[in-house]
Write a protein that holds these residues in place. Structure first.
Motif: not given
Lengths: 116, 113
Positions: B1, B31, B90, B94, B98, B100-105
């Motif tokens: 995660d 971010y 959630f 990021r 620059a 864009e990819t976001q990673y979630f908990g």
């Protein structure tokens, strides 16, 4: 703002078959398109992404295609396995265009079931 | 995660009570984002932060406030919880300026009775 439509909402396939999930987006300024897989009780996990300067990207059994003219992109899973069963989300981002600040707009998700 | 923890993981509360959810990250990412997930709606952005004390609203921010006094923590507060705020929440990060990819908990499941 951006709007992302995702189809189908549910998809059932036999193990070994291919699965295709399609998304359309509304804003031609969108330039980044990730796909997430979410297993039950867990957070979404990035599985593949594509940027607007590329038409197709593959990673083993997973591929994503992008048609900028038609504003749609698709996830293709080949040789499906039971562990591919999950909810899949597409998303789109305009980067920092128009003050968007790299925000993601998500589709509503597709529940994929792979039957053994 | 992606080094993200969320607490609590599950919470049951009553209408009208305040609730604070915590997102903690260990990588000093600038971010951070809060989303809610509801059946038929996918993931919708509530608020996001682009630095300590720098936050902005997402598409479903009414009834929510956020704070970020340290890089590693992003708090989501429901000042007076309502049943319509029953959801799975959630947090995401990021990593790049620059990118864009976001990673979630792992998410927090909140039930407001």
């Amino acid at each position: 703002g951006e709007n992302v439509e995702q189809h189908p909402s549910t998809l059932s396939v036999q193990e070994g078959d291919s699965a295709v999930i399609k998304c359309t987006y509304s804003d031609s300024a969108s330039n980044y398109f990730p796909w997430y897989k979410q297993e039950l009780g867990k957070g979404p996990q990035l599985i593949i992404d594509i940027r607007s300067n590329v038409g197709e990207k593959k990673d083993q059994r997973i591929a994503v295609t992008l048609n900028k003219t038609a504003k749609h992109f698709s996830l293709h899973i080949t040789e499906t396995q039971p562990e591919d069963s999950a909810v899949y989300f597409c998303a789109a981002s305009m980067g920092n265009s128009g003050g968007s600040n790299y925000k993601l707009t998500f589709g509503k998700g597709t529940l994929l079931t792979v039957n053994p | 995660d992606a080094g993200i923890t969320q607490s609590p993981r599950h919470k049951v509360t009553e209408t009208g009570t305040p609730v604070t959810l915590r997102c903690h990250q260990t990588e000093n990412h600038r971010y951070m984002y809060w989303y809610r997930q509801d059946p038929g709606h996918g993931l919708r952005l509530i608020h996001y932060s682009y630095g300590v004390k720098d936050t902005d609203k997402g598409e479903v921010s009414d009834g929510y406030s956020v704070s970020r006094s340290k890089t590693e923590d992003f708090l989501l507060t429901l000042e007076s919880a309502t049943s319509s705020q029953t959801s799975v929440y959630f947090c995401a990060i990021r990593p790049g300026l620059a990118a864009e990819t976001q990673y979630f908990g792992p998410g927090t499941r909140l039930l407001v009775l």
